[in-house]
Motif scaffolding. Sequence first.
Motif, short mmCIF file in Angstrom:
data_model
loop_
_atom_site.label_atom_id
_atom_site.label_comp_id
_atom_site.label_asym_id
_atom_site.label_seq_id
_atom_site.Cartn_x
_atom_site.Cartn_y
_atom_site.Cartn_z
N LEU A 84 0.82 -1.21 0.00
CA LEU A 84 0.00 0.00 0.00
C LEU A 84 0.86 1.26 0.00
O LEU A 84 1.94 1.31 0.61
CB LEU A 84 -0.95 0.00 1.19
CG LEU A 84 -2.16 -0.93 1.02
CD1 LEU A 84 -2.81 -1.25 2.35
CD2 LEU A 84 -3.17 -0.29 0.08
N LYS A 85 0.33 2.28 -0.69
CA LYS A 85 1.00 3.56 -0.82
C LYS A 85 0.10 4.66 -0.26
O LYS A 85 -1.12 4.50 -0.21
CB LYS A 85 1.28 3.85 -2.30
CG LYS A 85 2.03 2.76 -3.03
CD LYS A 85 2.13 3.08 -4.52
CE LYS A 85 2.84 1.97 -5.29
NZ LYS A 85 2.93 2.28 -6.74
N PRO A 86 0.68 5.79 0.12
CA PRO A 86 -0.16 6.89 0.62
C PRO A 86 -1.25 7.30 -0.38
O PRO A 86 -2.36 7.68 0.04
CB PRO A 86 0.85 8.01 0.83
CG PRO A 86 2.11 7.30 1.17
CD PRO A 86 2.11 6.08 0.30
N GLU A 87 -0.96 7.18 -1.68
CA GLU A 87 -1.96 7.56 -2.68
C GLU A 87 -3.11 6.56 -2.78
O GLU A 87 -4.08 6.80 -3.50
CB GLU A 87 -1.31 7.73 -4.06
CG GLU A 87 -0.43 6.58 -4.51
CD GLU A 87 1.05 6.82 -4.20
OE1 GLU A 87 1.36 7.30 -3.09
OE2 GLU A 87 1.88 6.52 -5.10
N ASP A 88 -3.05 5.46 -2.06
CA ASP A 88 -4.17 4.54 -1.98
C ASP A 88 -5.19 4.97 -0.93
O ASP A 88 -6.26 4.37 -0.81
CB ASP A 88 -3.69 3.11 -1.65
CG ASP A 88 -2.84 2.50 -2.74
OD1 ASP A 88 -1.81 1.87 -2.40
OD2 ASP A 88 -3.19 2.65 -3.93
N THR A 89 -4.85 6.00 -0.16
CA THR A 89 -5.76 6.51 0.85
C THR A 89 -7.05 6.99 0.21
O THR A 89 -7.03 7.82 -0.70
CB THR A 89 -5.11 7.66 1.63
OG1 THR A 89 -3.99 7.14 2.38
CG2 THR A 89 -6.10 8.30 2.59
N ALA A 90 -8.17 6.46 0.66
CA ALA A 90 -9.47 6.77 0.07
C ALA A 90 -10.56 6.04 0.84
O ALA A 90 -10.27 5.17 1.67
CB ALA A 90 -9.52 6.36 -1.40
#
Length: 113
Positions: A84-90
């Motif tokens: 997981l990456k920070p841009e997967d935050t949602a």
Amino acid sequence: VQLQASGGGLVQTGGSLRLSCVASGSIFSFDVMGWYRQAPGKQRELVGTITHTDSLNYADSVKGRFTISRDSGKNTMYLQMSSLKPEDTAVYYCYARDPRVYWGQGTQVTVSS
């Protein structure tokens, strides 16, 4: 038909989470199930889908990291998320089509850097 999504939470970069989407009825009635996500200030985007023949489709941004599966005995679809990456935050939403479209209520995934 009701869909109940769960499994979200806070995870560090590189971590994993598994989301679940439980249907109130048999998932055999759906021709497509899938996951969308919506990050703050952004439009809802498709994460991936699984058809009644178990054909899979993923957004380029999650290919090789996310896996969709389903268990008809439990009337449940899963989204296994790895690396997981920070841009997967949602907020992640599950949906199903029969051909009417049903949505789950969303579950928050936060990936810290």
